[in-house]
Scaffold this motif. Structure first.
Motif, mmCIF file in Angstrom:
data_model
loop_
_atom_site.group_PDB
_atom_site.id
_atom_site.type_symbol
_atom_site.label_atom_id
_atom_site.label_comp_id
_atom_site.label_asym_id
_atom_site.label_seq_id
_atom_site.Cartn_x
_atom_site.Cartn_y
_atom_site.Cartn_z
ATOM 1 N N THR A 328 0.830 -1.204 0.000
ATOM 2 C CA THR A 328 0.000 0.000 0.000
ATOM 3 C C THR A 328 0.865 1.254 0.000
ATOM 4 O OG1 THR A 328 -1.816 -1.112 1.148
ATOM 5 C CG2 THR A 328 -1.749 1.285 1.287
ATOM 6 N N ALA A 329 1.878 1.275 0.866
ATOM 7 C CA ALA A 329 2.745 2.451 0.964
ATOM 8 C C ALA A 329 3.491 2.690 -0.345
ATOM 9 C CB ALA A 329 3.734 2.272 2.113
ATOM 10 N N GLY A 330 4.053 1.624 -0.919
ATOM 11 C CA GLY A 330 4.802 1.778 -2.156
ATOM 12 C C GLY A 330 3.928 2.207 -3.320
ATOM 13 N N ALA A 331 2.739 1.608 -3.419
ATOM 14 C CA ALA A 331 1.829 1.957 -4.510
ATOM 15 C C ALA A 331 1.375 3.402 -4.386
ATOM 16 C CB ALA A 331 0.628 1.013 -4.501
ATOM 17 N N ASN A 332 1.072 3.843 -3.172
ATOM 18 C CA ASN A 332 0.644 5.229 -2.973
ATOM 19 C C ASN A 332 1.787 6.212 -3.172
ATOM 20 O OD1 ASN A 332 -2.128 4.982 -2.552
ATOM 21 N ND2 ASN A 332 -1.886 4.503 -0.374
ATOM 22 N N ALA A 333 2.986 5.814 -2.772
ATOM 23 C CA ALA A 333 4.140 6.688 -2.994
ATOM 24 C C ALA A 333 4.372 6.911 -4.481
ATOM 25 C CB ALA A 333 5.384 6.089 -2.346
ATOM 26 N N ALA A 334 4.098 5.874 -5.274
ATOM 27 C CA ALA A 334 4.308 5.989 -6.722
ATOM 28 C C ALA A 334 3.363 6.993 -7.367
ATOM 29 C CB ALA A 334 4.148 4.623 -7.379
ATOM 30 N N VAL A 335 2.163 7.147 -6.808
ATOM 31 C CA VAL A 335 1.155 8.005 -7.458
ATOM 32 C C VAL A 335 0.812 9.246 -6.645
ATOM 33 C CG1 VAL A 335 0.149 6.039 -8.664
ATOM 34 C CG2 VAL A 335 -0.763 6.699 -6.416
ATOM 35 N N TYR A 336 1.520 9.460 -5.525
ATOM 36 C CA TYR A 336 1.258 10.632 -4.686
ATOM 37 C C TYR A 336 1.166 11.882 -5.565
ATOM 38 C CZ TYR A 336 2.246 14.431 -1.405
ATOM 39 O OH TYR A 336 2.193 15.599 -0.691
ATOM 40 N N PRO A 337 0.168 12.753 -5.327
ATOM 41 C CA PRO A 337 -0.733 12.840 -4.154
ATOM 42 C C PRO A 337 -2.057 12.098 -4.307
ATOM 43 C CG PRO A 337 -0.961 14.807 -5.465
ATOM 44 C CD PRO A 337 0.074 13.976 -6.156
ATOM 45 N N ASP A 338 -2.226 11.302 -5.376
ATOM 46 C CA ASP A 338 -3.490 10.588 -5.588
ATOM 47 C C ASP A 338 -3.485 9.252 -4.842
ATOM 48 O OD1 ASP A 338 -4.411 12.606 -7.320
ATOM 49 O OD2 ASP A 338 -3.231 11.739 -8.962
ATOM 50 N N VAL A 339 -3.461 9.311 -3.514
ATOM 51 C CA VAL A 339 -3.360 8.092 -2.715
ATOM 52 C C VAL A 339 -4.744 7.484 -2.499
ATOM 53 C CG1 VAL A 339 -1.311 8.971 -1.564
ATOM 54 C CG2 VAL A 339 -3.545 9.267 -0.481
ATOM 55 N N GLY A 340 -4.756 6.182 -2.224
ATOM 56 C CA GLY A 340 -6.011 5.483 -1.952
ATOM 57 C C GLY A 340 -5.821 4.421 -0.896
ATOM 58 N N ALA A 341 -6.917 3.924 -0.359
ATOM 59 C CA ALA A 341 -6.873 2.892 0.680
ATOM 60 C C ALA A 341 -6.361 1.578 0.099
ATOM 61 C CB ALA A 341 -8.254 2.694 1.292
ATOM 62 N N GLY A 342 -5.479 0.937 0.818
ATOM 63 C CA GLY A 342 -4.967 -0.362 0.401
ATOM 64 C C GLY A 342 -5.764 -1.497 1.019
ATOM 65 N N LEU A 343 -5.328 -2.710 0.754
ATOM 66 C CA LEU A 343 -6.011 -3.894 1.270
ATOM 67 C C LEU A 343 -5.797 -4.022 2.769
ATOM 68 C CD1 LEU A 343 -7.492 -6.604 0.885
ATOM 69 C CD2 LEU A 343 -5.251 -7.633 0.404
ATOM 70 N N ARG A 344 -6.900 -4.139 3.491
ATOM 71 C CA ARG A 344 -6.837 -4.462 4.915
ATOM 72 C C ARG A 344 -7.646 -5.734 5.132
ATOM 73 N NH1 ARG A 344 -2.979 -3.074 8.440
ATOM 74 N NH2 ARG A 344 -2.495 -0.865 8.322
ATOM 75 N N ARG A 345 -6.955 -6.811 5.438
ATOM 76 C CA ARG A 345 -7.626 -8.091 5.640
ATOM 77 C C ARG A 345 -8.166 -8.188 7.061
ATOM 78 N NH1 ARG A 345 -4.690 -11.238 1.313
ATOM 79 N NH2 ARG A 345 -2.802 -10.021 0.951
ATOM 80 N N SER A 346 -9.060 -9.137 7.270
ATOM 81 C CA SER A 346 -9.524 -9.400 8.628
ATOM 82 C C SER A 346 -8.343 -9.809 9.490
ATOM 83 C CB SER A 346 -10.577 -10.511 8.630
ATOM 84 O OG SER A 346 -11.787 -10.059 8.061
ATOM 85 N N THR A 347 -8.338 -9.341 10.720
ATOM 86 C CA THR A 347 -7.231 -9.618 11.636
ATOM 87 C C THR A 347 -7.188 -11.095 11.991
ATOM 88 O OG1 THR A 347 -7.477 -7.414 12.571
ATOM 89 C CG2 THR A 347 -6.228 -9.016 13.854
ATOM 90 N N ILE A 348 -5.996 -11.655 11.943
ATOM 91 C CA ILE A 348 -5.774 -13.044 12.349
ATOM 92 C C ILE A 348 -4.437 -13.111 13.072
ATOM 93 C CG2 ILE A 348 -4.855 -13.522 10.040
ATOM 94 C CD1 ILE A 348 -5.678 -16.435 10.394
ATOM 95 N N ALA A 349 -4.422 -13.747 14.231
ATOM 96 C CA ALA A 349 -3.192 -13.892 15.010
ATOM 97 C C ALA A 349 -3.155 -15.286 15.620
ATOM 98 C CB ALA A 349 -3.116 -12.829 16.099
ATOM 99 N N VAL A 350 -1.982 -15.896 15.614
ATOM 100 C CA VAL A 350 -1.821 -17.257 16.135
ATOM 101 C C VAL A 350 -0.603 -17.305 17.053
ATOM 102 C CG1 VAL A 350 -1.369 -19.679 15.554
ATOM 103 C CG2 VAL A 350 -2.869 -18.301 14.083
ATOM 104 N N VAL A 351 -0.735 -18.020 18.155
ATOM 105 C CA VAL A 351 0.401 -18.293 19.045
ATOM 106 C C VAL A 351 0.682 -19.782 18.955
ATOM 107 C CG1 VAL A 351 1.314 -18.148 21.379
ATOM 108 C CG2 VAL A 351 -0.347 -16.451 20.585
#
Length: 464
Positions: A328-351
């Motif tokens: 997301t950061a790299g893609a938005n940096a490439a097109v700044y200032p036309d930034v957009g929301a990147g993929l946010r997946r459902s949170t998953i954590a495992v121990v």
């Protein structure tokens, strides 16, 4: 001192930094990746992969010594060779690091710069004393480091962090672990199963990442039966005596106790690597930790041409999250200032303890009281779990009272890593409990325990 002009400068060649570099290039920008340390991600070098190698050895030792219930008897003692254990950990760790290093080696030389970057202003970086980088946009992907509370300096050279464990040539006789979070529990239990005398101390009663009081209490009891675990310890004195760490504390039985250890492992969290970046020379607003304030959807710092991704922002210090944030950061940096929301997946954590723990979606602590129901299942009498002799665990699933939508789950129990994926996919698709129960469940499998919990939630939703 030479000067380099570039569209996007990426500081850090870890998981987030490499993803940011590739996304910026894919977006048509010229990009430069700057790294001052050794190549190889936290995951490969000192995180998920070497820790799982140690856990795998511990599981082998544990299973070899616990076959009697099946009528299978192992004659003689189980012998753990510490040097052989650690030789495999280091060898396989180096192999995983090698994959990452080869990936970095494949980046064109003109796109790589060795050295430590420091901001001169928002888009000007000085790299050591040899290069000025004039960038149009910058991505901060500097990762994190273990945090060491000041009182622990009392342990001197007996104090270690998880990074140090994976360079051991053999196993020590004893280790005290401070911090029963993910790292502390995984390494503490693994070392204990490999014959190391272990005590795990915590503050505040936390066990792993769990926030559900019932699941956390179950976890504490299940793990305490295997090794010394005090999540709310009262430590009276810390120091070094005769070359060994000495801790005076109030034991679980209420008695004051003094114990000596070869090492003290500080598993007390990680700190974003932002000190020394010269952020005070930028216009960025910083939080109390010195981390730039940013938009978690776009990874942009304010309205500036600076972005931050991965462990450096300390939101979700997990490899898959770092990769997504880097893209997301790299893609938005490439097109700044036309930034957009990147993929946010459902949170998953495992121990990867035993029993394993997992969290998906919203935690219990994040939910509004009275607006959800809890579906529960104990794995103590669950069919397949009893067949395999792993019938210890508790799963809670959370469902919205108004819509019946699955909100999240917390668990300790068998195969939690697998159930976590099923639940995360369901959460990301915003399924209701009713729709989840329409899905197929084979017999006999541990997943039938999940179906029991969903049925319990469904029954409570009908009663609301």
């Amino acid at each position: 001192m030479k000067t380099v002009h570039i569209d996007v400068a990426v500081i850090g060649a870890g998981t987030a930094g490499l993803a940011a570099y590739r996304a910026a290039k894919a977006g048509g920008a010229s990009a430069l990746i700057i790294e001052g340390g050794a190549h190889g991600t936290t995951c490969a070098r000192v995180g998920c992969m070497p820790s799982k190698l140690l856990i795998a050895a511990a599981e082998a030792a544990h299973h070899a010594g616990h076959t009697d219930m099946f009528g299978v008897h192992v004659d003689g003692d189980i012998r753990v060779d510490g040097r052989e254990v650690m030789a495999r950990v280091r060898s396989e760790r180096d192999r995983f690091v090698g994959f990452v290093v080869r990936g970095v080696d494949g980046i064109p030389a003109k796109d790589k710069l060795a050295g430590y970057a420091r901001f001169v202003d928002n888009t000007t970086l000085q790299v050591d004393n040899h290069t000025i980088v004039q960038a149009r946009r910058v991505v901060i992907a500097t990762g994190s480091s273990p945090s060491l509370p000041a009182p622990f300096t009392a342990f001197g050279d007996r104090l270690i962090v998880n990074d140090d464990v994976f360079d051991w040539e053999t196993l020590p006789e004893s280790v005290a672990v401070f911090g029963p979070g993910v790292i502390g529990l995984e390494l503490g239990q693994a070392l204990s199963r490999l014959g190391v005398r272990v005590r795990v101390f915590g503050v505040g009663g936390g066990v792993g990442p769990l926030s559900d009081p019932a699941v956390r209490a179950y976890a504490r009891e299940a793990l305490s039966a295997q090794f010394y675990l005090d999540p709310d310890a009262k430590v009276l004195e810390m120091g070094v005596v005769d070359g060994r760490a000495r801790i005076r504390f109030v034991a679980l039985d209420g008695e004051e106790t003094t114990d000596n250890f070869d090492y003290v492992l500080a598993a007390t969290g990680r700190t974003p690597n932002v000190r020394g970046l010269g952020l005070e020379n930028t216009s960025l607003k910083l939080d109390a930790r010195g981390v730039p304030l940013f938009d978690a959807r776009t990874m942009q710092c304010g309205d500036s041409p600076v972005f931050i991704a991965g462990d450096a922002n300390n939101i979700l210090p997990l490899l898959h999250e770092a990769a997504d944030e880097g893209r997301t950061a790299g893609a938005n940096a490439a097109v700044y200032p036309d930034v957009g929301a990147g993929l946010r997946r459902s949170t998953i954590a495992v121990v990867f303890s035993d029993p394993q723990m997992m969290m998906v979606g919203s935690r219990f602590a994040d939910l509004a009281d009275g607006e959800f129901v809890i579906g529960a299942v104990s794995f103590e009498d669950q069919g397949r779990s009893r067949v395999m002799g792993v019938n210890s665990g508790l799963l809670h699933v959370y469902a919205d009272k108004a819509s019946g939508r699955f909100l999240g789950a917390e668990m300790i129990g068998p195969r939690a890593e697998n159930l976590a994926h099923l639940l995360a996919w369901s959460h990301q698709q915003q399924l209701t409990v009713e729709r989840m129960l329409d899905m197929p469940f084979y017999h006999p499998v541990i997943e039938e325990g999940l179906r029991t919990a969903l049925r319990d939630a469904a029954a409570k939703l009908e009663q609301k």
